[in-house]
Write an enzyme that holds these catalytic residues in place. Sequence first.
Site, mmCIF file in Angstrom:
data_model
loop_
_atom_site.group_PDB
_atom_site.id
_atom_site.type_symbol
_atom_site.label_atom_id
_atom_site.label_comp_id
_atom_site.label_asym_id
_atom_site.label_seq_id
_atom_site.Cartn_x
_atom_site.Cartn_y
_atom_site.Cartn_z
ATOM 1 N N THR A 123 33.037 64.679 52.421
ATOM 2 C CA THR A 123 31.839 65.521 52.555
ATOM 3 C C THR A 123 32.186 66.898 53.132
ATOM 4 O O THR A 123 31.551 67.882 52.800
ATOM 5 C CB THR A 123 30.778 64.848 53.452
ATOM 6 O OG1 THR A 123 31.384 64.558 54.688
ATOM 7 C CG2 THR A 123 30.215 63.608 52.804
ATOM 8 N N ARG A 179 37.942 61.032 11.998
ATOM 9 C CA ARG A 179 38.838 61.742 11.091
ATOM 10 C C ARG A 179 38.075 61.974 9.792
ATOM 11 O O ARG A 179 37.076 61.306 9.519
ATOM 12 C CB ARG A 179 40.079 60.891 10.799
ATOM 13 C CG ARG A 179 40.979 60.720 11.991
ATOM 14 C CD ARG A 179 42.167 59.840 11.645
ATOM 15 N NE ARG A 179 43.050 60.470 10.652
ATOM 16 C CZ ARG A 179 44.087 59.848 10.092
ATOM 17 N NH1 ARG A 179 44.359 58.595 10.392
ATOM 18 N NH2 ARG A 179 44.850 60.490 9.209
ATOM 19 N N HIS A 180 38.543 62.906 8.978
ATOM 20 C CA HIS A 180 37.971 63.100 7.642
ATOM 21 C C HIS A 180 38.190 61.821 6.827
ATOM 22 O O HIS A 180 39.013 60.969 7.179
ATOM 23 C CB HIS A 180 38.669 64.280 6.961
ATOM 24 C CG HIS A 180 40.169 64.122 6.961
ATOM 25 N ND1 HIS A 180 40.829 63.312 6.067
ATOM 26 C CD2 HIS A 180 41.118 64.628 7.789
ATOM 27 C CE1 HIS A 180 42.115 63.339 6.322
ATOM 28 N NE2 HIS A 180 42.333 64.128 7.373
ATOM 29 N N SER A 208 42.242 61.418 2.153
ATOM 30 C CA SER A 208 42.464 62.578 1.268
ATOM 31 C C SER A 208 43.506 62.233 0.205
ATOM 32 O O SER A 208 44.209 61.222 0.310
ATOM 33 C CB SER A 208 42.950 63.777 2.092
ATOM 34 O OG SER A 208 44.291 63.559 2.474
ATOM 35 N N ASN A 216 46.771 61.966 1.822
ATOM 36 C CA ASN A 216 46.953 60.685 2.529
ATOM 37 C C ASN A 216 47.457 59.633 1.537
ATOM 38 O O ASN A 216 48.363 58.857 1.847
ATOM 39 C CB ASN A 216 45.633 60.183 3.135
ATOM 40 C CG ASN A 216 45.116 61.042 4.286
ATOM 41 O OD1 ASN A 216 43.902 61.119 4.500
ATOM 42 N ND2 ASN A 216 46.006 61.670 5.025
ATOM 43 N N ARG A 246 38.952 68.930 3.582
ATOM 44 C CA ARG A 246 38.651 67.505 3.712
ATOM 45 C C ARG A 246 37.644 67.202 4.823
ATOM 46 O O ARG A 246 36.919 66.212 4.751
ATOM 47 C CB ARG A 246 39.942 66.694 3.879
ATOM 48 C CG ARG A 246 40.886 67.154 4.991
ATOM 49 C CD ARG A 246 42.259 66.494 4.755
ATOM 50 N NE ARG A 246 43.259 66.729 5.804
ATOM 51 C CZ ARG A 246 44.049 67.797 5.880
ATOM 52 N NH1 ARG A 246 43.908 68.789 5.014
ATOM 53 N NH2 ARG A 246 44.966 67.885 6.827
ATOM 54 N N GLU A 278 44.291 70.630 11.578
ATOM 55 C CA GLU A 278 45.349 69.663 11.896
ATOM 56 C C GLU A 278 46.575 70.359 12.489
ATOM 57 O O GLU A 278 46.809 71.554 12.234
ATOM 58 C CB GLU A 278 45.708 68.875 10.623
ATOM 59 C CG GLU A 278 46.786 67.798 10.768
ATOM 60 C CD GLU A 278 46.538 66.777 11.886
ATOM 61 O OE1 GLU A 278 46.368 67.184 13.056
ATOM 62 O OE2 GLU A 278 46.548 65.573 11.592
ATOM 63 N N TYR A 332 56.989 61.606 5.330
ATOM 64 C CA TYR A 332 57.874 61.394 6.486
ATOM 65 C C TYR A 332 59.307 61.104 6.014
ATOM 66 O O TYR A 332 60.278 61.535 6.637
ATOM 67 C CB TYR A 332 57.361 60.242 7.354
ATOM 68 C CG TYR A 332 56.077 60.588 8.130
ATOM 69 C CD1 TYR A 332 56.041 61.671 9.001
ATOM 70 C CD2 TYR A 332 54.926 59.829 7.982
ATOM 71 C CE1 TYR A 332 54.876 61.989 9.705
ATOM 72 C CE2 TYR A 332 53.762 60.135 8.681
ATOM 73 C CZ TYR A 332 53.750 61.224 9.538
ATOM 74 O OH TYR A 332 52.601 61.540 10.229
ATOM 75 N N ALA A 337 64.373 64.086 16.879
ATOM 76 C CA ALA A 337 63.869 64.797 18.081
ATOM 77 C C ALA A 337 62.370 64.551 18.255
ATOM 78 O O ALA A 337 61.872 64.399 19.371
ATOM 79 C CB ALA A 337 64.141 66.290 17.955
ATOM 80 N N HIS A 359 41.012 65.854 12.434
ATOM 81 C CA HIS A 359 42.241 65.282 11.877
ATOM 82 C C HIS A 359 42.930 64.374 12.898
ATOM 83 O O HIS A 359 42.639 64.443 14.101
ATOM 84 C CB HIS A 359 43.188 66.415 11.475
ATOM 85 C CG HIS A 359 42.535 67.411 10.561
ATOM 86 N ND1 HIS A 359 42.629 67.344 9.194
ATOM 87 C CD2 HIS A 359 41.728 68.476 10.829
ATOM 88 C CE1 HIS A 359 41.942 68.331 8.645
ATOM 89 N NE2 HIS A 359 41.375 69.035 9.624
ATOM 90 N N TYR A 414 31.671 57.475 36.156
ATOM 91 C CA TYR A 414 33.089 57.530 36.504
ATOM 92 C C TYR A 414 33.992 57.224 35.313
ATOM 93 O O TYR A 414 35.059 56.666 35.472
ATOM 94 C CB TYR A 414 33.412 56.533 37.624
ATOM 95 C CG TYR A 414 32.738 56.841 38.937
ATOM 96 C CD1 TYR A 414 32.739 58.120 39.461
ATOM 97 C CD2 TYR A 414 32.120 55.833 39.652
ATOM 98 C CE1 TYR A 414 32.124 58.398 40.661
ATOM 99 C CE2 TYR A 414 31.508 56.097 40.870
ATOM 100 C CZ TYR A 414 31.511 57.389 41.364
ATOM 101 O OH TYR A 414 30.910 57.640 42.555
#
Length: 475
Positions: A107, A231-232, A235, A238, A284, A308, A319, A332, A373, A410
């Site tokens: 306080t 998310r959209h 696509s 995708n 998208r 994005e 990928y 990395a 995204h 909280y």
Amino acid sequence: MAFYALPALHQGDVTQIVVVMVGLPARGKSLIAGKVKRYLRWTSVNAEVFNVGKYRRTDNPHPDAKFFDVNNPEGEKARKAAAEAAVADMLNWFKNKENKVAILDATNSTKSRRKWIHDKISEANLLHLFVESKCDDEDLIMANILEVKTTSPDYIGQDPEEAAKDFRDRIRNYEKVYQTIDESERNLTYVKIINIGARVVINLIQDYLQSRLVYYLTNLHIKPRSIWLSRHGESMYNLDGKIGGDADLSERGQQYAKLLPALVKQSGLPKDAPLTIWTSTLKRTGQTARYLQEELGWEKLQWKALDELDSGVCDGMTYQEIADKYPEDFQARDDDKYNYRYRGGESYRDVVIRLEPIIMELERSENVMIITHQAIVRCIFAYFMEIPQEKSPWMEVPLHTLMKLTPKAYGTEVEKFKADIPAVSTWRPKGSTAKHHDSVSEGMPEVVVGEAEGTSTKLKEDSVPKIVMTGLPMP
Ligand code: ATP
Ligand code: F6P
């Protein structure tokens, strides 16, 4: 490969600051303290709350109102000892120079207590920011007591009505000696928030971080509201397992867009409170918002900051292609996904910096629906749910799933609503280059909630809200 050096909030030599809460009980001090900690940690500033009540509870776990009477020497002594212990731990915490902001949650309601704290802080060469929450709305205070105080550890096992009455008496005892910050303390750096921001008084702000904190604090409100996050829809990129780009929705993505108004309605909408839809500038997300605008008449706002994560030279690649062409970068990124910045692109750390205005605006706003995204959803979700940086970039955020976040005293309540429209999973576990594939159905029984043109509009039974409470711990 480039790593982002320091976020905007870190530029220059970030000082060490003590945020000293001031105010009568049940004025939202602990709530504010918790939010400040969460906000700062999200922006990579080490912050910690030192709650004097927790120290007091070690010796006096269930005190009644008399304990807080200034004419009770035993109580006074115990309370001073608790404050001393908290301040000592706090000063010790600052010995680590990486620790930047401590929030002293108590306080601190008299001038003499504030002078004592100010002297301690100055001796330790720390900056200070006193934050007073002043509120004289009796109904609100009673509501606060019923919302959080009757379930406080101080009243475990006690009748809530008795607890509320005792807490009211505790406040009366504080009121006898409470001194609001006034002209005589003009040497202090402070912000005084009156009736939840109806009036704000700011004094002697000198430092960059102090001013950011003041800006954040003056944006806060406690009106009931929710934030819908999705998310959209799936696509074309995708489907091909490609990242980035500005592709159109796939057939299934369009089905999700059509279902979205029903899904949002099923999640429970506030009466007579239209939502504003925020999308990115990419096609998208706009296409996903289409039926929300057309059927529900909601307004749409585009934010570049919601685009994005920019994958730079890897934009448009799978990928596997990235792993083949830039194996060191790929490794990395797996080693430190939060800090890794794509060549010519961004890191998650960069994204958080550009999302800061979005968070400020979200704090000021009421009901908002955000269609964005994968990486952006992760960062926004991490802010509300206090997800650490090493975890947030790896979170699985499935397509065709609506989340409803409702801030509570909280923490934040999360409800998830999954549409029964298949989509590829774009989630990549560490080390994998697996091509996107349809996410495996958990075989849940289905519940029909409506019919959209040319598509099944079934929702899975796990659309029955999954509720997770997290965020700020009960002080
Ligand atoms: P104590 O001194 O007993 O620790 P406190 O001031 O820390 O009390 P909180 O525990 O944070 O109070 O009270 C949370 C309640 O205060 C919630 O019901 C929340 O809605 C409400 N609240 C949040 N901000 C404010 C504010 N600025 N003014 C008044 N009430 C607020
Ligand atoms: O694959 C969909 C996508 O939104 C990409 O455009 C983006 O690069 C990626 O997700 C972000 O996720 P991650 O950081 O896990 O690669």
